[in-house]
Design a protein around this motif. Sequence first.
Motif, mmCIF file in Angstrom:
data_model
loop_
_atom_site.group_PDB
_atom_site.id
_atom_site.type_symbol
_atom_site.label_atom_id
_atom_site.label_comp_id
_atom_site.label_asym_id
_atom_site.label_seq_id
_atom_site.Cartn_x
_atom_site.Cartn_y
_atom_site.Cartn_z
ATOM 1 N N ARG A 1 12.890 -37.579 5.674
ATOM 2 C CA ARG A 1 12.517 -36.807 7.059
ATOM 3 C C ARG A 1 12.582 -37.750 8.106
ATOM 4 O O ARG A 1 13.218 -37.390 9.371
ATOM 5 C CB ARG A 1 11.052 -36.124 6.885
ATOM 6 N N ILE B 1 16.296 -38.945 9.314
ATOM 7 C CA ILE B 1 16.978 -38.040 9.824
ATOM 8 C C ILE B 1 16.675 -37.599 11.311
ATOM 9 O O ILE B 1 17.572 -37.463 11.743
ATOM 10 C CB ILE B 1 16.925 -36.701 8.899
ATOM 11 N N SER C 1 17.505 -40.651 13.360
ATOM 12 C CA SER C 1 18.998 -40.851 13.468
ATOM 13 C C SER C 1 19.924 -39.885 14.304
ATOM 14 O O SER C 1 20.615 -39.937 14.752
ATOM 15 C CB SER C 1 19.656 -40.991 12.168
ATOM 16 N N SER D 1 24.484 -44.940 6.694
ATOM 17 C CA SER D 1 24.567 -43.609 6.910
ATOM 18 C C SER D 1 24.220 -43.332 8.281
ATOM 19 O O SER D 1 24.668 -42.043 8.723
ATOM 20 C CB SER D 1 23.737 -43.028 5.995
ATOM 21 N N THR D 2 23.662 -44.273 9.165
ATOM 22 C CA THR D 2 23.356 -43.746 10.427
ATOM 23 C C THR D 2 24.747 -43.446 11.174
ATOM 24 O O THR D 2 24.619 -42.633 12.190
ATOM 25 C CB THR D 2 22.666 -44.782 10.987
ATOM 26 N N PHE E 1 25.930 -39.876 11.908
ATOM 27 C CA PHE E 1 25.142 -39.294 13.127
ATOM 28 C C PHE E 1 26.227 -39.432 14.542
ATOM 29 O O PHE E 1 26.270 -38.668 14.965
ATOM 30 C CB PHE E 1 23.850 -39.604 13.197
#
Length: 525
Positions: free
Chosen positions: A49, A52, A55, A217-218, A221
């Motif tokens: 959480r 997400i 980011s 993974s950032t 975004f």
Amino acid sequence: MATTPPSSDSDELRTPLVATAAKEAETEKLCIDEMLRKYCGEFGKWQLRHFIFTSLAWALEAFHTMVMIFADREPEWRCTAATAASCGVVGSPCGIGPEEWEWVGGRGGATVSEWGLVCGDKFKVGLVQALFFAGCMIGAGIFGHLSDSFLGRKGSLMVVCALNGIFGCLTAFSPNYWTYVILRLLTGFSTGGVGLCAFVLATEPIGPTKRGLAGMSTFYFFSIGIAILSAVAYVFQTWRHLYIASSIPSILFVFLVIPFLSESPRWYLVRGRVTEAMNIMSTIASTNGKHLPSGVLLSLDEEAESESSEALILNEYKNNKGAVGGSIVDVLRFPVTRIRLILMVAINFFCSVVYYGLSLNVVNLDTNLYMNVALNAVAEMPAFGITAILLDKFGRKPLAIGTMWFSGLFCLLGSLMSNVGVWKLVRMVCGILGIFGMAGTYNLLFIYTAELFPTVVRNAALGCATQAVQMGAILSPVVVVLGGWVPFAVFAVCGIVGGMFAFYLPETLNQPLYDTFSGLEAGLA
């Protein structure tokens, strides 16, 4: 003869010693990585959480950075009805009088049409872009330092997002070109701190074995933000409305998202606020369905490795110790981090020249502008995914070398291709593969840089690396303007040399995030 019972005084003397020894045995002093791994969970519900929500700021950075593609575009023009026969053969409005042509859709569509930034004034479009990235370079250094010091990660992120929203909305009301330039410079100043603050805040509470994949993974975004911006720009066709539409989300983020984010426990720890750090770790454990025993206490790296009495540990926990601080001067003073910083600055610079240069050099997909930008954003995503999968298998160092050399090789091939016939298509493919490789490098450099430096100076080091990225971004349009085979040749050199520099970096796969210089030094011993 009756035996004499043991003395009660002797029992009373022994009992406190036994109890103290038992309590000391129950007390466990751990650094954050060990506590996450052993008790709290490396990537559970709490981290997901938090990751997400934090980011989302990357999408906002994409809005403020890429909005110039649409706001500063050169719209189509046409001859006026009265002069259609005489000016129809001219390929540019520069060779005809101002009364003989007009902008399709009127002057309000873009800054170029509103202020006449064509012909002799065309350089002003590039000037705005260069000054925006110059502002990013300055802001990255300043907010990198502030987020390591009194503002913290969360406080710095709130400030830069608020400034982005304010400056972005004010840009929409620019009465003239030079006011527009100043406001874009200020927007760049605040935008430069968004990515690094969001990245560090999102990844610091994550355990070492999961941090690499999460860090990679950032950038999804950011790419998603670019794709969304394309749709927003398609809806808001005038540049003033577009700036307002792309800036309001930053203001909403400040009020609707940031209040629900937690400060980094690492920042609390190095600032001497041990109680707050322990509270966050307890929340992480409970949210993840884990249990953090009461006898487990946080400490900095070097303290976790040393023996301490229970009284000293409890005193540090209850009273909070003095803050441990650092700056870029400390990075340069320590030999190991000095070499790492020089190498990462150079690598980030080379990566940025290639990444932004190829982005400008390979946008001619023969479709409309909105589709072009969306496709470019989508094309980067496979590189992010592949790099993220391979990151924890092969390590940071081999992947950095491989992706930069992959990009450099195809840029070299592109420089050898002519720009006619089928070779024009081959050159375009080489450029796409070049940006594919460099997007992977760009993605892993953030996590790699963060892992090379201790917590006390991590954001300051990331700030320097981000400044190098902005310097490369400023230079890349100049390289593209050279035209012909030269841009591809320059990009090839940057990719190959950058990969060579990466050879001198250490591997950080599954290594702990050190909090202090002494902890880093002890880990190298």
